[in-house]
Design an enzyme around this catalytic site. Structure first.
Site: not given
Length: 289
Positions: A236, A168, A94
């Site tokens: 993140k 995502k 990711s």
């Protein structure tokens, strides 16, 4: 068909294991060797360098921690010079969409195909081979790897390179906001003397029912924040969401709130807790009142 898998952490290990259990020819590399060695008992061939692991390989899967880790691998000269011409790199990490686009272009110059294919479903999904896999790239390249992706989960080609990462990030908005909503609901039940487990059961089949309610809600009730998906990882993701939104001149006010809550958890030493620890942050807010 020769396959490589780079990155055998919390997610990568069970994903690689699922490939091995299909008796596939799999070479494996991980920076910390001891995290990869147990895969040898399932038939994996652990290599000691990036060059060795990708040499003469048709498909290279990477499952790495963050942008920096991906750049250290995909931008590594040993990695690039040992890739087989017209092989395919599938990055399942990711990362920022612009990083995926950057390496898609770099690999194309070297006659290497590329797909960005981030996943959702956590360690449970990785173990069960039921991950949601959001893929960005060319249809023909996707078709060539779809059977391998199906071993790890449920793939969907959502658009050009970078589209997987956009999807995502959108997924992580929903996950983060929903964890926050479940945390508030469990907190309210506890404060009012309502049994949290019975509350979850009562919502069965309703609009609020779902995996996050059952999985994360129960972790909150048990106060079990052992990591399945880490606070630091979700922070993140939230940072990347806000940066991406800014690139498109878009305001995401709820994402801003969730990002600030995850940041507070990290600042207070909860980086390695499960992301259901948003419950802790709501608890801290109530203590400070």
């Amino acid at each position: 068909m020769k396959i490589s898998f780079i990155g055998t952490g919390l997610m990568g290990f069970p994903m690689a294991k699922n490939l091995l259990q299909k008796k596939l020819n799999l070479k494996i590399f991980n920076r910390t060797l001891k995290k990869a060695k147990p895969l040898e008992e399932f038939g994996g061939e652990v290599k000691l360098s990036l060059g060795e692991v990708v040499k003469d390989t048709d498909f290279v899967f990477t499952m790495l921690t963050d942008d920096a880790a991906v750049e250290k691998v995909l931008g590594n000269s040993e990695f690039l010079k040992n890739l087989k011409p017209y092989s395919t790199v599938i990055d399942m990490s990711s990362i920022k969409p612009k990083i995926a686009i950057k390496y898609g272009k770099l690999l194309k110059k070297n006659n290497i195909n590329f797909l960005d294919a981030p996943v959702s479903g956590g360690t449970i999904g990785a173990e069960e081979g039921s991950l949601a896999i959001m893929v960005g790239g060319d249809q023909k390249v996707y078709n060539s790897v779809i059977d391998l992706l199906k071993i790890m989960g449920n793939p969907t080609l959502v658009g050009k390179i970078g589209s997987g990462q956009i999807s995502k990030l959108a997924n992580q908005i929903i996950v983060g906001v929903t964890i926050g909503a479940v945390a508030e609901a469990i907190t309210l039940c506890e404060k009012a003397g309502v049994d949290g487990n019975k509350f979850i059961k009562a919502l069965s089949g309703g609009f609020a029912d779902g995996k996050i309610l059952h999985n994360h809600g129960k972790r909150m009730i048990k106060k079990d924040f052992s990591p399945k998906g880490k606070v630091s990882t979700h922070l993140k993701d939230m940072n990347n969401i806000l940066e991406c939104a800014n690139d498109f001149n878009t305001q995401l006010p709820i994402s801003n709130l969730i990002q600030s809550m995850f940041k507070s958890l990290v600042d207070n030493g909860n980086s390695d807790d499960d992301h259901s620890a948003l419950y802790k942050e709501i608890e801290n807010i109530n203590k400070s009142k």
